[in-house]
Design an enzyme around this catalytic site. Structure first.
Site, short mmCIF file in Angstrom:
data_model
loop_
_atom_site.label_atom_id
_atom_site.label_comp_id
_atom_site.label_asym_id
_atom_site.label_seq_id
_atom_site.Cartn_x
_atom_site.Cartn_y
_atom_site.Cartn_z
CG ASP A 35 -0.22 -0.09 2.52
OD1 ASP A 35 1.02 -0.32 2.49
OD2 ASP A 35 -0.86 0.07 3.58
CG ASP A 255 17.70 13.16 -22.19
OD1 ASP A 255 17.00 14.07 -21.71
OD2 ASP A 255 17.41 12.54 -23.23
CG ASP A 266 13.64 16.15 -23.19
OD1 ASP A 266 14.67 15.69 -22.67
OD2 ASP A 266 13.04 15.59 -24.14
CG HIS A 349 10.18 14.59 -28.25
ND1 HIS A 349 9.76 15.26 -27.13
CD2 HIS A 349 11.45 14.18 -27.99
CE1 HIS A 349 10.73 15.24 -26.22
NE2 HIS A 349 11.78 14.60 -26.72
CE1 TYR A 383 23.28 9.17 -28.42
CE2 TYR A 383 22.38 9.06 -30.64
CZ TYR A 383 22.38 9.62 -29.38
OH TYR A 383 21.49 10.63 -29.08
NE ARG A 400 19.61 12.57 -26.20
CZ ARG A 400 19.90 11.37 -25.74
NH1 ARG A 400 20.47 10.47 -26.52
NH2 ARG A 400 19.63 11.04 -24.48
CD GLU A 402 16.24 16.47 -25.43
OE1 GLU A 402 16.86 15.77 -24.60
OE2 GLU A 402 15.09 16.23 -25.81
N1 GLY Z 1 14.31 12.55 -22.54
C1 GLY Z 1 13.60 11.86 -23.52
C2 GLY Z 1 13.89 12.39 -24.86
O1 GLY Z 1 14.82 13.15 -25.02
O2 GLY Z 1 13.18 12.12 -25.78
MN MN Z 2 13.75 14.75 -25.90
MN MN Z 3 15.80 14.25 -23.51
#
Ligand code: GLY
Ligand code: MN
Ligand code: MN
Length: 431
Positions: A35, A255, A266, A349, A383, A400, A402
């Site tokens: 629980d 990330d 993000d 995205h 990568y 990466r 972002e």
């Molecule tokens: N953190 C998930 C992405 O970059 O899509």
């Molecule tokens: Mn992302």
């Molecule tokens: Mn990301």
């Protein structure tokens, strides 16, 4: 009470046919073991349309004549004993008062009341297939509604997901403000992390550091499980084990982004654990950075979501040719998709209440054009795992970069550029 939710319900009503209904179920409490519950996270569509943050709730919108929207909420009932254990409940009266619902009832009454609310409607919109129990309930409510009047016409089921999702694609002023705050918190956390990291620390220590930096600025939760990947772990795209030591000479790919008032940020940065890029790391890094900078330039109302993708693919293909990792002409290799061995995900995205936010990527059979108020990530990467058929010096490098980009009338605004991505600036910050 902020009127943003009433406005959103009205806007949804204006694009739906008259004499229909929308049913949006809120999230339920989730348990980690026995629980012991996870911290509650409201369903994103439910939050977008209600701002009501209690579990086991349902929102029903009746779209009436002239697209007037009547909103009816089913919420947990007031219960003094439960409130002693689990905290305040608004109850139906509190929910109506604080959230501008036209009506509100105890959630225990939903099966008795829904058939009457749906009776005589042409269509019910709800997120089809999202939850088996909601699928079953909607069918049962429709059956009961029909059984009350055998001469009534059919009540069709229609999917609400893309209607609400596409409305969520264009962020309103409140959302943009909230997302700027989420982005700023995450950017500051990345800056602090670059200054903090040292060889010999662990991925999980860095995970805790990010979490602390988010929380102390008001973003208690991560918007998604962070990826804290030292060295070759960066080549596992969804690496969330986050448990290994950080080695001198390796890169760290992080990330990580916080959630602020249920809105996501993000950010990915890749930085040297000892503060200095090696020449091989720098060579790959420069390609990813160029791809990212040029792809961000392609985010404008003149372009569609695929344009930035192609920019990134071509720059990465050319960069890998220049380093001798790919052999051939850029056009041929691009057409053959040779870059996919090293850049295997998409450029970005939608970002919003969900990290991979709702909303379509196609419109009328074509890739969707960017419109002011959309927020997208731009996140190219390269990568190179140790099993790749390349020179030894490239093996184990995963990079990466972002950022979160708001589309504006005249171009775009980078909401996360507070955190450096230029390698010289990163090294200076880490010195
Ligand atoms: N953190 C998930 C992405 O970059 O899509
Ligand atoms: Mn992302
Ligand atoms: Mn990301």
């Amino acid at each position: 009470m902020n009127s943003r939710y009433t406005e959103r319900r009205g806007k949804l009503g204006s694009i739906l046919p008259e004499n229909t209904a929308v049913v949006i179920a809120g999230a339920s409490t989730q348990y980690r073991n026995a629980d012991s519950s996870h911290a509650f996270r409201q369903d994103s569509n439910f939050w977008y349309l209600s701002g009501f943050n209690e579990p086991e709730s349902t929102l029903v919108l009746l779209i009436n004549e002239n697209n007037a929207v009547q909103s009816i909420a089913f919420v947990p009932e007031k219960d003094e004993l439960k409130e002693i254990w689990d905290g305040y409940r608004a109850g139906p009266e509190g929910a109506m008062k604080d959230h501008n619902f036209d009506l509100a009832y105890n959630n225990t009454e939903i099966n008795d009341r829904l058939p009457d609310l749906l009776a005589g409607r042409n269509q019910v919109f709800y997120p089809v297939g999202k939850s088996q129990s909601l699928d079953a309930n909607v069918i049962e409510w429709i059956k009961t509604a029909k059984s009350k009047d055998r001469h009534s016409s059919t009540i069709d089921i229609a999917d609400a997901s893309s209607k609400v999702g596409n409305q969520r694609l264009i962020k309103d002023t409140d959302e943009i403000e909230t997302m700027k705050k989420a982005c700023m918190i995450s950017a500051e956390a990345h800056v602090e992390a670059m200054k903090f990291v040292q060889p010999g620390m662990t991925e999980q220590e860095m995970e805790a550091f990010y979490q602390y930096q988010f929380a102390k600025r008001g973003g208690r939760f991560s918007a998604y499980t962070p990826i804290i990947a030292g060295g070759e772990n960066a080549c596992v795209l969804h690496y969330i084990e986050n448990s290994k030591p950080l080695k001198d000479g390796d890169l760290l790919l992080v990330d990580a982004g916080c959630e602020f008032e249920l809105y996501a940020s993000d950010i990915t940065r890749t930085y040297p654990i000892n503060g200095k890029f090696s020449s091989a790391q720098l060579a790959i890094y420069e390609i990813v950075l160029e791809a990212q900078v040029k792809s961000i330039e392609a985010i404008s109302t003149k372009n569609n979501v695929m344009d930035a993708q192609i920019v990134s693919e071509k720059i990465i293909t050319q960069g890998l040719i220049d380093l001798g990792i790919l052999n051939g002409s850029m056009e041929d290799l691009h057409a053959a998709g040779a870059f996919k061995a090293f850049y295997m995900h998409k450029i970005g995205h939608w970002l919003g209440i969900d990290v991979h936010d709702a909303g379509d990527y196609m419109e009328d059979g074509e890739f969707m054009k960017f419109k002011p108020g959309m927020i997208t990530t731009v996140e190219p990467g390269i990568y190179i795992s140790s099993s790749a058929d390349v020179d030894e010096k490239w093996k184990g490098i995963g990079i990466r970069i972002e950022d979160d980009i708001l589309v504006t009338a005249n171009g775009n605004e980078n909401l996360t550029d507070l955190v450096p991505s230029d390698p010289k600036e990163i090294e200076a910050l880490m010195a």
